[in-house]
Design an enzyme around this catalytic site. Structure first.
Site, mmCIF file in Angstrom:
data_model
loop_
_atom_site.group_PDB
_atom_site.id
_atom_site.type_symbol
_atom_site.label_atom_id
_atom_site.label_comp_id
_atom_site.label_asym_id
_atom_site.label_seq_id
_atom_site.Cartn_x
_atom_site.Cartn_y
_atom_site.Cartn_z
ATOM 1 N N SER A 181 0.801 -1.225 0.000
ATOM 2 C CA SER A 181 0.000 0.000 0.000
ATOM 3 C C SER A 181 0.833 1.274 0.000
ATOM 4 O O SER A 181 0.349 2.307 -0.462
ATOM 5 C CB SER A 181 -0.954 0.005 1.188
ATOM 6 O OG SER A 181 -0.261 -0.244 2.382
ATOM 7 N N HIS A 209 -5.363 -3.132 -3.031
ATOM 8 C CA HIS A 209 -4.978 -2.118 -4.030
ATOM 9 C C HIS A 209 -4.897 -2.661 -5.451
ATOM 10 O O HIS A 209 -4.583 -1.916 -6.374
ATOM 11 C CB HIS A 209 -3.654 -1.475 -3.619
ATOM 12 C CG HIS A 209 -3.732 -0.808 -2.288
ATOM 13 N ND1 HIS A 209 -4.225 0.465 -2.121
ATOM 14 C CD2 HIS A 209 -3.436 -1.260 -1.044
ATOM 15 C CE1 HIS A 209 -4.212 0.774 -0.834
ATOM 16 N NE2 HIS A 209 -3.731 -0.252 -0.154
ATOM 17 N N LYS A 241 -11.876 1.108 -2.020
ATOM 18 C CA LYS A 241 -10.811 1.790 -2.787
ATOM 19 C C LYS A 241 -11.248 1.864 -4.256
ATOM 20 O O LYS A 241 -12.072 2.698 -4.583
ATOM 21 C CB LYS A 241 -9.483 1.067 -2.554
ATOM 22 C CG LYS A 241 -9.098 1.090 -1.059
ATOM 23 C CD LYS A 241 -7.751 0.521 -0.790
ATOM 24 C CE LYS A 241 -7.514 0.232 0.684
ATOM 25 N NZ LYS A 241 -7.463 1.396 1.562
HETATM 26 C C1 LIG Z 1 -3.440 -3.340 2.065
HETATM 27 C C2 LIG Z 1 -4.655 -2.930 2.830
HETATM 28 N N1 LIG Z 1 -5.388 -3.872 3.438
HETATM 29 C C3 LIG Z 1 -6.491 -3.573 4.122
HETATM 30 C C4 LIG Z 1 -6.923 -2.277 4.246
HETATM 31 C C5 LIG Z 1 -8.154 -2.007 5.056
HETATM 32 O O1 LIG Z 1 -9.255 -1.892 4.234
HETATM 33 P P1 LIG Z 1 -10.495 -0.993 4.698
HETATM 34 O O2 LIG Z 1 -10.100 0.418 4.445
HETATM 35 O O3 LIG Z 1 -11.627 -1.450 3.867
HETATM 36 O O4 LIG Z 1 -10.686 -1.260 6.165
HETATM 37 C C6 LIG Z 1 -6.193 -1.251 3.631
HETATM 38 C C7 LIG Z 1 -6.553 0.186 3.688
HETATM 39 O O5 LIG Z 1 -7.347 0.724 4.302
HETATM 40 C C8 LIG Z 1 -5.029 -1.587 2.912
HETATM 41 O O6 LIG Z 1 -4.304 -0.637 2.327
#
Ligand SMILES: Cc1ncc(COP(=O)(O)O)c(C=O)c1O
Length: 387
Positions: A181, A209, A241
């Site tokens: 990320s 992502h 996202k």
């Molecule tokens: C790699 C990754 N996994 C999980 C999440 C969590 O997802 P959510 O925002 O839907 O809680 C994020 C970002 O928020 C992320 O960048």
């Protein structure tokens, strides 16, 4: 100040002294490249709305219709009485789209990640093998388990192989972001899968992502790398996202998903997401699948930015995704450049430790199919001037 607050104010001061205080910005308009932020018109490269779907009229209409059809709230957790047809439809469509036998819906990706790893590797004789740069939610998930924790250097398959070879754990779980990320690079998914096969481990992939952005019809990183759907893989992706809505899912074999449904605490002990969100996400999935032009445009913008930044004194990290990090190094440098851009009406987030390792502070340039070529050209011009 009350005495119980004293240590807090000390910690806050330490954060400020280290240049690590975070600040929220208040948007006065919907998420889009051109936004009003605290009264100021800005061009933003700061959201994860990679396909520009967050304000898509068809999705907004689906959300409104979903609320009229199904009400505002789900009223309970899924296993009590909060599982509505809207949720079931989304799960079925996601299973068809990803090719996995079954999917389980969650309110957020954070909760979805908390569900998987600690449920598959729960006991002291289990083991978790995690990339060092995994997202915080995967790290927190591992912390909820009693299993032995192993963290391998980012992308280092030889190190992972050594750890797996030495392990005598009963259940082994390899966990990795698909697209990292804060770096934008892809995990070596085929190598991870081969190691999982060889050492009989689960492979948990977080495609937050890559989903919607990579692969045929936006099916995600597994499709992009040509990895077949397999019962030892559990795929998680968020719908907040590229999908532009909110919520998340875990896909896997029917058996593994049934196990999560029965055992995963972050699935069981929380109110199901509002059904209208599921209706909106179902519409978003349809658009992701049919609207290849958004991905084509996004890829062109990525090339344009990378070519434009080639002569800057700062390095863009190698990334073929919408996440394009410009490496600065020191926290103050990253903050200063972000602030100078801000003064020019450009919003690019500075990312500092603990989100990234010390000494690798960066600007996280986030591109969206909603950006125009002129938007990207404006950012490149500003970076060149500031260099
Ligand atoms: C790699 C990754 N996994 C999980 C999440 C969590 O997802 P959510 O925002 O839907 O809680 C994020 C970002 O928020 C992320 O960048």
């Amino acid at each position: 100040m009350h005495t119980c607050e004293l240590p807090l104010s000390g910690h806050l001061r330490q954060l400020a002294d280290a240049g690590l205080t975070r600040q929220r910005r208040r948007l006065d308009s919907p998420v889009a490249p051109h936004v009003r932020v605290e009264g100021q018109e800005m061009l933003a490269f700061a959201s994860n709305d990679y396909l520009g779907l967050a304000a898509h009229p068809e999705i907004i209409a689906a959300l409104a219709q979903g609320a009229r059809d199904w009400g505002a709230g789900s009223g309970a957790s899924h296993l009590v009485s909060g599982h509505l047809t809207a949720h079931a439809t989304l799960e079925r469509r996601l299973a068809e789209f990803t090719g996995f036998e079954r999917c389980l819906g969650f309110s957020t990706g954070y909760l979805a990640n908390l569900a998987v790893t600690p449920t598959l590797a729960a006991g002291r004789d289990d083991a978790i093998f995690a990339d060092r740069l995994n997202h915080a939610s995967l790290i927190d998930a591992a912390r909820l388990s009693r299993a032995r924790q192993h963290r391998y250097p980012h992308g280092d398959m030889a190190a992972l192989e050594r750890l797996l070879a030495r392990s005598t754990a009963k259940n082994k779980v390899i966990v990795s972001d698909a697209v990292f990320s804060m770096d934008g690079d892809l995990a070596p998914l085929c190598d991870l899968f081969q190691l999982a096969e060889r050492f009989d481990a689960w492979l948990v992939i977080d495609d937050a992502h890559g989903f919607g952005v990579l692969g045929t019809e936006g099916r995600g990183s597994l499709a992009h790398c040509g990895l077949p759907v397999h019962p030892r893989i559990l795929l998680m992706a968020t719908l907040g996202k590229a999908a532009g809505v909110g919520g998340a899912f875990v896909a896997g074999s029917a058996l593994a998903i049934e196990y999560l449904l029965q055992k995963a605490r972050s699935y069981i002990f929380t109110t199901a997401q509002p059904p209208a969100i599921a209706v909106a996400a179902t519409k978003s999935l349809e658009i992701i699948q049919r609207d290849e032009a958004r991905r084509v445009h996004l890829r062109a913008l990525i090339q344009q930015l990378r070519a434009g930044c080639a002569t800057l004194p700062w390095r863009l990290l190698p990334s073929e995704t919408a996440i394009q990090p410009l490496l600065l190094g020191e926290n103050e440098q990253a903050l200063a450049l972000s602030q100078q851009l801000w003064q020019r009406g450009l919003w690019v987030a500075a990312i500092r430790p603990p989100t990234v390792p010390p000494g690798t502070a960066r600007l996280r340039i986030s591109l969206s199919a909603a950006h125009s070529e002129e938007d990207v050209a404006r950012l490149v011009r500003a970076l060149r001037e500031l260099a």
